[in-house]
Design an enzyme around this catalytic site. Structure first.
Site, PDB file in Angstrom:
ATOM      1  N   LYS A 114       0.847  -1.198   0.000  1.00  0.00           N
ATOM      2  CA  LYS A 114       0.000   0.000   0.000  1.00  0.00           C
ATOM      3  C   LYS A 114       0.879   1.243   0.000  1.00  0.00           C
ATOM      4  O   LYS A 114       1.883   1.297   0.734  1.00  0.00           O
ATOM      5  CB  LYS A 114      -0.891  -0.037   1.246  1.00  0.00           C
ATOM      6  CG  LYS A 114      -1.933   1.073   1.348  1.00  0.00           C
ATOM      7  CD  LYS A 114      -2.807   0.878   2.591  1.00  0.00           C
ATOM      8  CE  LYS A 114      -3.969   1.844   2.646  1.00  0.00           C
ATOM      9  NZ  LYS A 114      -4.890   1.582   3.776  1.00  0.00           N
ATOM     10  N   SER A 137      -9.857   1.587   2.482  1.00  0.00           N
ATOM     11  CA  SER A 137      -8.934   2.385   1.701  1.00  0.00           C
ATOM     12  C   SER A 137      -7.870   1.558   0.965  1.00  0.00           C
ATOM     13  O   SER A 137      -7.281   2.052   0.010  1.00  0.00           O
ATOM     14  CB  SER A 137      -8.236   3.408   2.603  1.00  0.00           C
ATOM     15  OG  SER A 137      -7.427   2.776   3.565  1.00  0.00           O
ATOM     16  N   SER A 164     -10.148  -0.911   6.607  1.00  0.00           N
ATOM     17  CA  SER A 164      -9.508  -0.724   5.302  1.00  0.00           C
ATOM     18  C   SER A 164      -8.763  -1.922   4.741  1.00  0.00           C
ATOM     19  O   SER A 164      -8.350  -1.887   3.587  1.00  0.00           O
ATOM     20  CB  SER A 164      -8.561   0.470   5.353  1.00  0.00           C
ATOM     21  OG  SER A 164      -9.307   1.642   5.181  1.00  0.00           O
TER      22      SER A 164
HETATM   23  N1  GLN Z   1     -13.596   3.579   5.871  1.00  0.00           N
HETATM   24  C1  GLN Z   1     -13.028   3.994   7.111  1.00  0.00           C
HETATM   25  C2  GLN Z   1     -12.705   5.462   7.052  1.00  0.00           C
HETATM   26  O1  GLN Z   1     -12.984   6.051   6.066  1.00  0.00           O
HETATM   27  C3  GLN Z   1     -11.821   3.182   7.452  1.00  0.00           C
HETATM   28  C4  GLN Z   1     -10.578   3.636   6.769  1.00  0.00           C
HETATM   29  C5  GLN Z   1      -9.377   2.844   7.189  1.00  0.00           C
HETATM   30  O2  GLN Z   1      -9.491   1.780   7.811  1.00  0.00           O
HETATM   31  N2  GLN Z   1      -8.202   3.384   6.873  1.00  0.00           N
HETATM   32  O3  GLN Z   1     -12.171   6.015   7.951  1.00  0.00           O
END
Ligand code: GLN
Length: 493
Positions: A81, A156, A180
């Protein structure tokens, strides 16, 4: 291109290398060719460094010839990532703010991969600074779902999930602050693991919300997840929240645990808003465990079900507003060309460098931390966090794991939720509480919708019980074939 090779799990690739049936250079070349072939349709990668990957593969082949391999993953590419630092590689977090930033050092997880001979492969797309659930917040554009190119791959860590699902990499690292890793794994038909908080070092992970962030694996099967987590886990003195306890031997500990399992099904999670196809697939998985002699108990998560989203979006935004203060155009990040004075330079640099969602969260986080509102929002969210943790631990009492859907719906379409950020936040209902509680959780494939979209099953365990979660997940996986299915993304297939 060796298409048989690129679809294999890590466990098969390690065998092929060990038996000298393929070289690391051949393997790397196959993943590079695949990446180039499907990338124009998917956009899983922000960038990749072909010469560096091939050089690392050559070095691995030389080690193998000398009988000096460094570990089970020696010579195998692992997708990364683009929020995890790799020395000499761009670290953009899919933000304009870091468009030209090159990391001077390796994250601890990258050091560990390299120490085992694995090859960090590519810079995988994400929502800007990991804030989002669809990669639509990436400054570089959305990553599409290999199972259906009209859908998102999730987020994400959407690039990490798409790259593994489309066989551009055999496995990848993502980060999970509120889902994410698990949500994109569910959307793309993969296994995704959010480890117990403190299990994997955060050193070199661009911070979003430090008390929630954890790095973890996205893989084709449970064995691979246990293997890869074993390589990256363990104490790191450079991360003050890293636990001072040795990482278990996950693959060994996993097979030492046997069912039948005692599983809890949270009643509140099967109510309105749950897609019928998701509900049906998850119910079927629960029936499988029951048919195996398992004990299925209905449990309740009253506080988590009601307040996890609110508490998460207060705590995560508060921490992000503090963590992202460093991107001011002076210490880090994009610097405006048009500043009139110092204050103007900060303001313009941040206005130009950050996208809308990041700005929204910095504003929300600054608000909930500000004097006069701190007690009403941040402090109460922290109290809720304690109650949410108690909620899960109470529900888990005497059980091996909780079973839930990973997401309320399968992968949605780009644009479906962007106009209404709240609808995007609400879709995190099953995942964010796990991060607030610091617990480990695994998402694994448990079926497909009629339209052919993968569905994810989430297993949540007590702190440090990853081996048990892997064992529960593996007993399901061994009796099903969902994880062996591959999307058809390339016309050459
Ligand atoms: N969808 C969640 C957010 O927008 C989780 C994001 C994540 O785990 N980085 O914060």
């Amino acid at each position: 291109m060796d298409t048989a090779l690129i679809h294999q799990p890590l466990s098969a690739l390690t065998g092929l290398l060990a038996e000298r049936r393929v070289s690391s250079v051949e393997m790397m070349a196959a993943f590079i060719a695949r990446t180039k072939a499907v990338e124009p349709r998917l956009h899983a990668f922000n960038s990749f460094d072909e010469p560096a990957a091939l050089a690392a593969a050559r070095a691995s082949d030389e080690r193998r010839t000398l009988g000096r391999i460094l570990g089970p993953l020696d010579g195998i590419p692992i997708g990364i990532k683009d929020a995890i630092a790799v020395a000499g590689a761009p670290l953009t977090c899919s933000s304009k703010m870091l468009a030209n930033f090159v990391s001077p050092y390796d994250a601890t997880v990258i050091e560990r991969l390299r120490a085992g001979g694995a090859i960090p492969w590519g810079r995988l797309n994400l929502d800007e600074f990991a804030m989002g659930s669809s990669t639509e917040n990436s400054a570089n554009g959305v990553t599409l779902n290999p199972w259906d190119l009209t859908r998102v791959a999730g987020g994400s860590s959407g690039g990490s999930a798409a790259a593994v699902a489309a066989s551009q990499a055999p496995a990848a690292l993502g980060s999970d602050t509120g889902g994410s890793i698990r949500q994109p794994a569910a959307f793309c038909g993969l296994v995704g693991v959010k480890p117990t908080y403190g299990t994997v070092s955060r050193y070199g992970l661009a911070a979003f919300a430090s008390s929630l962030d954890q790095i973890g694996p996205l893989t084709r099967n449970v064995d691979d997840a246990a293997l890869l987590l074993g390589v990256i886990a363990g104490h790191d003195p450079r991360d003050s929240t890293s636990l001072a306890r040795p990482a278990p031997d996950f693959p060994v500990e996993m097979v030492a645990r046997r069912g039948p399992w005692k599983l809890g099904v949270p009643a509140e999670y099967f109510r309105e808003g749950l897609d019928p196809a998701v509900a049906a697939a998850v119910r079927k998985a629960i029936d499988f465990y029951s048919a195996q002699g398992g004990e299925i108990r209905e449990v309740s998560l009253p506080v988590a079900a009601e307040y996890a989203i609110a508490a998460y979006y207060i705590i995560a935004t508060a921490e992000c507003s503090s963590n992202l203060a460093r991107y001011d155009g002076i210490r880090y990040g994009h610097r405006t060309q048009n500043a009139t004075d110092a204050i103007d330079l900060y303001a313009r640099s941040r206005a130009e460098g950050f996208g809308d969602e990041v700005k929204r969260r910095i504003l929300l986080g600054t608000y909930v931390l500000s004097s006069g509102y701190y007690d009403a929002y941040y402090l109460r969210a922290q109290k809720l966090r304690t109650l949410i943790r108690q909620d899960y631990l109470r529900a888990l009492d005497g059980l091996d794991a909780l079973v839930t859907p990973t997401t309320p719906t399968p992968a949605f379409r780009p644009g479906e939720k962007t106009a209404d950020p709240l609808s995007m936040y609400l879709a995190d209902i099953f995942t964010v509480g796990v991060n607030l509680a610091g617990l480990p959780a695994v998402s694994l494939p448990c079926g497909f919708t009629a339209a052919g979209l993968p569905v994810g099953l989430q297993l949540i365990g007590r702190h440090f019980e990853e081996p048990r979660l892997f064992a529960v997940a593996r007993s399901y996986e061994q009796a099903h074939a969902w994880h062996k299915m591959r999307p058809t993304v390339a016309s050459s297939e």
